[in-house]
Write a protein that holds these residues in place. Structure first.
Motif, short mmCIF file in Angstrom:
data_model
loop_
_atom_site.label_atom_id
_atom_site.label_comp_id
_atom_site.label_asym_id
_atom_site.label_seq_id
_atom_site.Cartn_x
_atom_site.Cartn_y
_atom_site.Cartn_z
N UNK A 241 -21.78 -2.61 -14.69
CA UNK A 241 -21.14 -3.70 -15.43
C UNK A 241 -22.14 -4.81 -15.77
N UNK A 242 -23.06 -5.09 -14.85
CA UNK A 242 -24.12 -6.05 -15.15
C UNK A 242 -24.97 -5.55 -16.32
N UNK A 243 -25.25 -4.26 -16.33
CA UNK A 243 -26.05 -3.67 -17.40
C UNK A 243 -25.32 -3.72 -18.74
N UNK A 244 -24.01 -3.51 -18.71
CA UNK A 244 -23.23 -3.59 -19.96
C UNK A 244 -23.31 -4.99 -20.54
N UNK A 245 -23.18 -5.99 -19.68
CA UNK A 245 -23.30 -7.39 -20.13
C UNK A 245 -24.70 -7.68 -20.65
N UNK A 269 -12.14 -6.63 -15.79
CA UNK A 269 -12.35 -8.04 -15.48
C UNK A 269 -13.29 -8.73 -16.45
N UNK A 270 -14.24 -9.49 -15.91
CA UNK A 270 -15.12 -10.31 -16.73
C UNK A 270 -16.06 -9.49 -17.61
N UNK A 271 -16.23 -8.21 -17.30
CA UNK A 271 -17.13 -7.36 -18.08
C UNK A 271 -16.39 -6.61 -19.20
N UNK A 272 -15.12 -6.87 -19.36
CA UNK A 272 -14.30 -6.09 -20.28
C UNK A 272 -14.85 -6.09 -21.70
N UNK A 384 -13.21 2.78 -22.31
CA UNK A 384 -12.79 1.42 -21.99
C UNK A 384 -12.08 0.83 -23.21
N UNK A 385 -10.82 0.46 -23.02
CA UNK A 385 -10.03 -0.12 -24.10
C UNK A 385 -9.14 -1.23 -23.55
N UNK A 386 -9.23 -2.38 -24.19
CA UNK A 386 -8.34 -3.47 -23.81
C UNK A 386 -8.47 -3.92 -22.38
N UNK A 387 -9.70 -3.85 -21.83
CA UNK A 387 -9.93 -4.37 -20.49
C UNK A 387 -9.69 -3.42 -19.35
N UNK A 388 -9.48 -2.13 -19.66
CA UNK A 388 -9.29 -1.14 -18.60
C UNK A 388 -9.72 0.23 -19.11
#
Length: 393
Positions: A241-245, A269-272, A384-388
């Protein structure tokens, strides 16, 4: 608990009670009421604590379900959990303690690859059956040197094959790889390189990150600079998730692909926003609420998903592996038989080695030549769609 499940539990308990009474009347051996003791060596603090705590929740939920069901006769599962602090040396001490305790039937180890690999010798010396939930192939291979060690987690070769197939389907010709700097990460690089070669996909760059790294922006930027059309993230969930950001911040315009080991919470969460439309190779149970329950196995997975979500307010992808490990050990303990109150570790090991079940994670098959039980068919493609995470397609 729903009325239907309550009735089922009561009915099962009645059958068990009736069987017990009949046995006593016929002068059979008294019922074994000794606990089935399972040691758990988990990462409850340190770098891998998020996954370790998810495993703890899953183990405790599955224990409660089995104990309430009456399916174990007069017996109950008892968990003894130790924190290895995400440290291989501490893990080895824990394994030694469990091995020296004759009441412990088997051990479940968490997601720490180094912990499981480093503990192989102790496990063999203590002759205590152990199921690791970490993905590294070195945990169970070579099998002849690891007779008491088993694994329940996605295999690198299966994950790499599924990822390569998806990249081919999307027409990707150039990909980059961010992988963990451990056995599983290096295994992933080897497996992906082989699959990419077969699929005519060029691996333009690869970067490794340590398990303790909380800033992955530099290696991600180095990958983005090579202008790949896809980036594969082969790291633990938090780093993925850090890498996605970091990829978003580096203005990466390509697609993100997550290896199975990068699966974490259902809700992003915050990485959505950074992970939106990313692809994940993982088991269907992660998104079983998107699936019509057409078989008893799918219905069981859906019920597990609902029970876990109801108790903990969310769902963690790897929880099902912990639950399946408890089920395998409990089944093996019951089938091993022996004297009431005496643990037959060799008997449990022998049964684990030929175990087969349609588990909460998917189809599981252990053989004397393969102690890594999750079948390739268990893996599917999520998006990943709509935060999940959702079922792709």
């Amino acid at each position: 608990m729903s009325p239907i499940r309550s009735v089922t539990t009561a009915a099962l308990a009645s059958v068990v009670l009736a069987t017990t009474l009949t046995g006593c009347q016929l002068g059979e051996e008294p019922q074994d009421t000794s606990p089935i003791v399972i040691g758990a060596d988990l990462e409850l603090s340190g770098a891998q604590a998020p996954v370790g705590k998810a495993y703890q929740r899953a183990l405790e939920l599955k224990r409660d379900q089995l104990n309430a069901s009456g399916a174990l006769g007069g017996r109950k599962v008892e968990l003894r959990i130790k924190d290895n602090r995400s440290d291989a040396a501490e893990s080895q001490r824990n394994i030694g303690d469990f091995g020296n305790d004759s009441s412990v039937s088997a051990i479940i180890m968490g997601g720490c690859n180094e912990c499981a690999v480093a503990s192989v010798r102790t496990i063999n010396e203590k002759k205590v059956p152990t199921i690791a939930l970490a993905p590294s192939g070195a945990i169970t291979n070579p099998v002849a040197e690891r007779p008491y060690v088993f694994k329940l987690a996605p295999n690198a070769a299966d994950s790499a094959s599924a990822l390569a197939s998806e990249l081919v389907r999307r027409g990707v010709k150039k990909a980059a790889l961010l992988h963990s700097d451990d056995d599983y990460g290096r295994e992933g690089q080897t497996a992906l390189s082989a699959e990419f070669a077969k699929a005519n996909i060029k691996l333009v760059a690869a970067q490794a990150v340590k398990g303790t790294d909380t800033d992955v922006s530099q290696p991600v930027q180095a990958l983005v600079d090579r202008k790949p059309t896809a980036m594969v993230l082969w790291t633990p969930p938090e780093q993925a998730m850090l890498a996605a950001t970091a990829a978003t911040e580096a203005k990466f315009k390509g697609s993100l692909y997550f290896d199975a080991a990068a699966a974490g919470e259902l809700f992003l969460g915050s990485s959505a926003r950074s992970a939106e439309q990313a692809t994940l190779v993982f088991t269907q149970t992660m998104v079983i609420d998107d699936v019509i329950a057409t078989t008893p196995a799918k219905a069981a997975r859906r019920q597990w998903f609902r029970d876990y979500t109801a108790r903990f307010g969310g769902y963690h992808g790897f929880s099902s592996f912990a639950a399946d490990a408890v089920q395998l050990i409990a089944d093996a303990e019951l089938r091993a038989g022996g004297e009431p109150g005496r643990v037959d570790r060799d008997g449990i090991r022998d049964i684990l080695e030929t175990s087969q079940m349609d588990g909460l994670s998917g189809p599981i098959r252990m053989t004397p030549d393969n102690h890594s039980g999750l079948m390739p068919q268990a893996l599917t493609t999520l998006v990943a769609q709509g935060g999940r995470w959702r079922l792709a397609g």
